[in-house]
Scaffold this motif. Structure first.
Motif, short mmCIF file in Angstrom:
data_model
loop_
_atom_site.label_atom_id
_atom_site.label_comp_id
_atom_site.label_asym_id
_atom_site.label_seq_id
_atom_site.Cartn_x
_atom_site.Cartn_y
_atom_site.Cartn_z
N LYS A 172 0.80 -1.23 0.00
CA LYS A 172 0.00 0.00 0.00
C LYS A 172 0.84 1.27 0.00
O LYS A 172 0.53 2.22 -0.70
N ILE A 173 1.88 1.31 0.83
CA ILE A 173 2.73 2.50 0.90
C ILE A 173 4.20 2.10 0.85
O ILE A 173 4.55 0.98 1.22
N PHE A 174 5.02 3.03 0.41
CA PHE A 174 6.45 2.81 0.25
C PHE A 174 7.22 3.89 0.99
O PHE A 174 6.82 5.06 0.97
N PRO A 175 8.36 3.55 1.60
CA PRO A 175 9.18 4.58 2.24
C PRO A 175 9.96 5.38 1.20
O PRO A 175 10.34 4.87 0.15
N VAL A 176 10.15 6.66 1.51
CA VAL A 176 10.92 7.52 0.63
C VAL A 176 11.84 8.39 1.49
O VAL A 176 11.43 8.92 2.52
N ILE A 177 13.08 8.50 1.06
CA ILE A 177 14.08 9.34 1.73
C ILE A 177 14.28 10.57 0.85
O ILE A 177 14.43 10.45 -0.36
N ILE A 178 14.32 11.73 1.48
CA ILE A 178 14.50 12.99 0.75
C ILE A 178 15.90 13.51 1.05
O ILE A 178 16.27 13.66 2.21
N GLN A 179 16.67 13.76 -0.01
CA GLN A 179 18.06 14.20 0.14
C GLN A 179 18.29 15.50 -0.64
O GLN A 179 17.75 15.68 -1.74
N MET A 212 14.63 14.44 5.12
CA MET A 212 13.45 13.89 5.78
C MET A 212 13.17 12.48 5.27
O MET A 212 13.77 12.02 4.31
N PHE A 213 12.25 11.84 5.96
CA PHE A 213 11.78 10.51 5.60
C PHE A 213 10.26 10.58 5.57
O PHE A 213 9.65 11.21 6.43
N SER A 214 9.65 9.95 4.59
CA SER A 214 8.20 9.97 4.51
C SER A 214 7.70 8.71 3.82
O SER A 214 8.48 7.79 3.58
N TRP A 215 6.43 8.71 3.52
CA TRP A 215 5.79 7.57 2.86
C TRP A 215 5.07 8.05 1.61
O TRP A 215 4.63 9.20 1.54
N LEU A 216 4.95 7.17 0.63
CA LEU A 216 4.16 7.49 -0.55
C LEU A 216 3.45 6.25 -1.04
O LEU A 216 3.85 5.13 -0.74
N ASN A 217 2.37 6.46 -1.76
CA ASN A 217 1.67 5.34 -2.38
C ASN A 217 1.85 5.43 -3.90
O ASN A 217 2.61 6.25 -4.39
N LYS A 218 1.15 4.59 -4.61
CA LYS A 218 1.29 4.53 -6.07
C LYS A 218 1.00 5.89 -6.71
O LYS A 218 1.76 6.35 -7.56
N TRP A 219 -0.05 6.54 -6.29
CA TRP A 219 -0.46 7.80 -6.91
C TRP A 219 0.52 8.92 -6.56
O TRP A 219 0.81 9.79 -7.40
N ASN A 220 1.04 8.91 -5.33
CA ASN A 220 2.04 9.90 -4.95
C ASN A 220 3.30 9.74 -5.78
O ASN A 220 3.90 10.74 -6.21
N LEU A 221 3.72 8.51 -5.99
CA LEU A 221 4.91 8.25 -6.79
C LEU A 221 4.72 8.72 -8.23
O LEU A 221 5.59 9.39 -8.80
N LEU A 222 3.58 8.41 -8.81
CA LEU A 222 3.31 8.83 -10.18
C LEU A 222 3.24 10.35 -10.29
O LEU A 222 3.81 10.94 -11.21
N THR A 273 7.46 16.96 -4.81
CA THR A 273 7.21 15.85 -3.90
C THR A 273 5.76 15.82 -3.44
O THR A 273 5.15 16.83 -3.12
N CYS A 274 5.22 14.60 -3.42
CA CYS A 274 3.87 14.32 -2.93
C CYS A 274 3.98 13.10 -2.03
O CYS A 274 4.69 12.15 -2.37
N PHE A 275 3.30 13.12 -0.91
CA PHE A 275 3.45 12.05 0.07
C PHE A 275 2.09 11.54 0.55
O PHE A 275 1.05 12.13 0.27
N TRP A 276 2.15 10.46 1.33
CA TRP A 276 0.98 9.91 1.98
C TRP A 276 1.17 10.11 3.48
O TRP A 276 2.17 9.68 4.05
N SER A 277 0.21 10.77 4.11
CA SER A 277 0.26 10.99 5.56
C SER A 277 -0.41 9.81 6.26
O SER A 277 -1.62 9.61 6.11
N ARG A 278 0.37 9.05 7.00
CA ARG A 278 -0.20 7.92 7.73
C ARG A 278 -1.06 8.40 8.89
O ARG A 278 -2.05 7.77 9.23
N ARG A 279 -0.69 9.52 9.51
CA ARG A 279 -1.45 10.05 10.64
C ARG A 279 -2.81 10.58 10.19
O ARG A 279 -3.84 10.26 10.78
N ARG A 280 -2.82 11.37 9.14
CA ARG A 280 -4.07 11.96 8.65
C ARG A 280 -4.79 11.08 7.64
O ARG A 280 -5.91 11.37 7.24
N LYS A 281 -4.10 10.03 7.18
CA LYS A 281 -4.64 9.11 6.18
C LYS A 281 -5.09 9.83 4.91
O LYS A 281 -6.18 9.60 4.40
N LYS A 282 -4.21 10.71 4.43
CA LYS A 282 -4.53 11.41 3.19
C LYS A 282 -3.27 11.85 2.46
O LYS A 282 -2.19 11.91 3.02
#
Length: 109
Positions: free
Chosen positions: A17-24, A33-43, A51-60
C-alpha cells in the motif's frame, strides 16, 4: 516517456500500500526527511517533479509546500533493487522539518 520507465512501473509491487521515501538535498547531499508514498504519490511526483506524500497520521495525500510554501523540486528519483524504497534528490526553498529546521535529522546518539 521511454520504455524503461514503463517497465519500472510495471515491476513495482503495487500490492504494497505505501512505500518509504528518503529525501536528500541535491547540493549538500544531506538527508532532509523521511516519509511515505503510495502509487499515486509516486506517479504524481514523477510526472510533476514536486514531492507528494501519503500521511499515515491523517490518512490522506499531501503535497509538500502546498500550505507552507516549502516546495521540494525533484531532480532525480532512485529506487532500491527490489523497487520498494525510494530516494528523491531535491532542490528546496528553506525548511523541510515540522519544527522549522532544514532537516529532520539533526540529532545523534
Amino acid at each position: 516517456m521511454n520504455k524503461f520507465i514503463y517497465k519500472i512501473f510495471f515491476l513495482i509491487n503495487w500490492k504494497k500500500k505505501i512505500f518509504p521515501v528518503i529525501i536528500q538535498d541535491f547540493f549538500k547531499k544531506k538527508i532532509l526527511m523521511f516519509s511515505w508514498l503510495n502509487k499515486w504519490n509516486l506517479l504524481e511526483s514523477f510526472f510533476f517533479k514536486k514531492t507528494c506524500f501519503w500521511s499515515r497520521r491523517r490518512k490522506k495525500f499531501w503535497r509538500k509546500g502546498l500550505t507552507s510554501n516549502n516546495i521540494q523540486i525533484i531532480k532525480n528519483i532512485y529506487f532500491d533493487c527490489d523497487l520498494d524504497c525510494y530516494l528523491f534528490i531535491i532542490k528546496h526553498n528553506f525548511i523541510n522539518c515540522h519544527y522549522n529546521l532544514l532537516s529532520c535529522f539533526n540529532y545523534s546518539i
